[in-house]
Design an enzyme around this catalytic site. Structure first.
Site, short mmCIF file in Angstrom:
data_model
loop_
_atom_site.label_atom_id
_atom_site.label_comp_id
_atom_site.label_asym_id
_atom_site.label_seq_id
_atom_site.Cartn_x
_atom_site.Cartn_y
_atom_site.Cartn_z
N LYS A 1 2.45 -13.87 6.14
CA LYS A 1 2.69 -14.94 5.17
C LYS A 1 4.20 -15.16 5.12
CE LYS A 1 1.08 -17.62 1.76
NZ LYS A 1 0.14 -18.72 1.91
N TYR B 1 0.81 -1.22 0.00
CA TYR B 1 0.00 0.00 0.00
C TYR B 1 0.85 1.27 0.00
CZ TYR B 1 -5.02 -0.76 0.59
OH TYR B 1 -6.35 -1.01 0.39
N ASP C 1 -6.29 -4.76 5.25
CA ASP C 1 -7.39 -4.22 4.43
C ASP C 1 -8.37 -5.34 4.10
OD1 ASP C 1 -8.67 -2.31 2.78
OD2 ASP C 1 -7.74 -3.23 1.03
N ASP D 1 -3.72 -16.97 5.01
CA ASP D 1 -4.75 -17.75 4.32
C ASP D 1 -5.48 -18.68 5.29
OD1 ASP D 1 -2.23 -18.84 4.45
OD2 ASP D 1 -2.36 -19.96 2.58
#
Ligand code: NAD
Length: 360
Positions: A191, A124, A250, A226
């Site tokens: 992640k 971002y 987000d 995930d």
């Protein structure tokens, strides 16, 4: 004493939900000097730019602001005003409470999650290189010369910076909030199994800060993003306070908004050093603009967060209780909160706000 607050109505449905919020906040009896500032499409029409230095100055001066959503054109045109505001004011912590209110249509009940999203870096950060530009070619050539993995000649490039300082800052903010608010568990989302250097650094930095809070009754753990999405859908009650880098924050906060009744319900806040900017999680929903149709609750609950920030706790509680009562009764609510979208008792944005005022 009156509080000075910058109000950015935004565009699309922004001005409607902002007016509804203003009505409700004023009805609590708290005195506010609103410094109304135009941004987004309204300002583009007048000046060609979606954000002015005057808006940023107003927020810096008043230290508290509340805004409606602002449209960001996809793939072209201006950079997101929201991102520009967060970066210009260094609003590093985005807080999104996902709290179940009786009467809302939710897949599960009694969810009470608090999400802290790092607001200043990650994908971002806006460090992007457009395909076909000399800058993109130069960067690709430089990376290809030093990396074993090669970037294709027809690729655009976005950069994902993650720093120790920003990761520690958001984790400390989240842990302080959790410790003060009697929360027990802080979960770091990442992640790091794939992005070992960026997400790996986020995980390491947050874990180090988490160690400092063990003697304050907090359990700190981590889950891969995930797997987290699946677990949030299946067992949201297992989780408490979540800390995420910008992009996962987000996405996961919209998922959690879905767990508590949708975007029409979910409020948000952005905190920096001495500055706070409150806003609903939802966007400008252009297809509903000007119809007095959408749910004002997310913006009104953002007003509740603002009142708490201004240390107007009694007013915040009075307004939140009025919102709760209207949601629980489910009569004077907008279309998204009704079982049947043709229900003749559906009310508009302003009428729902007026009903909330009558409950105070
Ligand atoms: P959106 O949140 O504007 O709308 C998606 C859908 O969610 C709507 O079509 C509507 O069905 C529902 N919805 C949203 N708000 C609602 C409300 N208050 N009541 C009832 N239903 C509601 O998302 P989008 O369509 O992806 O984005 C539209 C624009 O908003 C884009 O330009 C985007 O960049 C911008 N945006 C701004 C912000 C912000 O200002 N903070 C946040 C998200 C998106």
């Amino acid at each position: 004493m009156a509080h000075n607050v910058t109000l950015l109505p935004g565009d699309g449905i922004g001005p409607e939900v902002a007016s509804a919020m203003r009505l409700c906040v004023e009805h609590t009896g708290v005195k506010i000097n609103w410094d109304v500032q135009e941004v987004g499409e309204v300002l583009i029409a007048k000046t060609g730019q979606p954000l002015s230095e005057g808006v940023i100055e107003s927020i810096r001066h008043n230290k508290t602001a509340i805004k409606g959503p602002i449209t960001t054109p996809i793939g072209k045109g201006f950079r997101s005003v929201n991102v520009q505001l967060r970066q210009a004011l260094d609003l590093f912590a985005c807080a999104r409470p996902c709290h179940y209110y009786e009467g809302t249509k939710t897949p599960v009940k009694n969810v009470n999650l608090m999400i802290f999203r790092e607001n200043t870096e990650d994908l971002y950060a806006g460090i992007e290189f457009e395909l076909g530009t000399p800058e993109c070619d130069k960067l690709r050539d430089s990376i290809n010369a030093t990396s074993a993995r090669k970037i294709k000649s027809d690729a655009a490039i976005s950069i994902k910076p993650i720093s120790v300082s920003a990761s520690k800052r958001i984790m400390r903010f989240a842990c302080d909030w959790a410790a003060k608010n009697g929360r027990k568990r802080v979960t770091i989302i990442h992640k790091a199994n794939i992005m070992k250097f960026t997400d790996g650094l986020f995980l390491k930095s947050c874990t180090e800060v988490g160690e400092e809070y063990k003697d304050r009754g907090l359990t700190v753990d981590n889950v891969i993003v995930d797997a987290m999405c699946m677990q949030l859908v299946q067992w949201p009650h297992l989780f408490d306070t979540l800390v995420l880098p910008n992009l996962y924050g987000d996405i996961v906060s919209d998922l959690c908004a879905g767990l508590v009744g949708g975007l029409g319900i979910a409020p948000g806040a952005n905190y920096g050093d001495g500055i706070a900017l409150f806003e609903p999680v939802h966007g400008s929903a252009p297809k509903y603009a000007g119809q007095n149709k959408v749910n004002p609750t997310a913006c009104i609950l953002s007003g509740v967060l603002m009142l708490k920030h201004l240390k107007e706790d009694a007013a915040a509680e009075k307004l939140e209780n009025a919102v709760k009562a209207i949601l629980r009764e489910g009569k004077e609510v907008t279309y998204d909160l009704k079982e049947n979208r043709n229900d003749p008792s559906i009310v508009g944005t302003m009428q729902m706000a007026e009903a909330i005022c009558r409950k105070m």
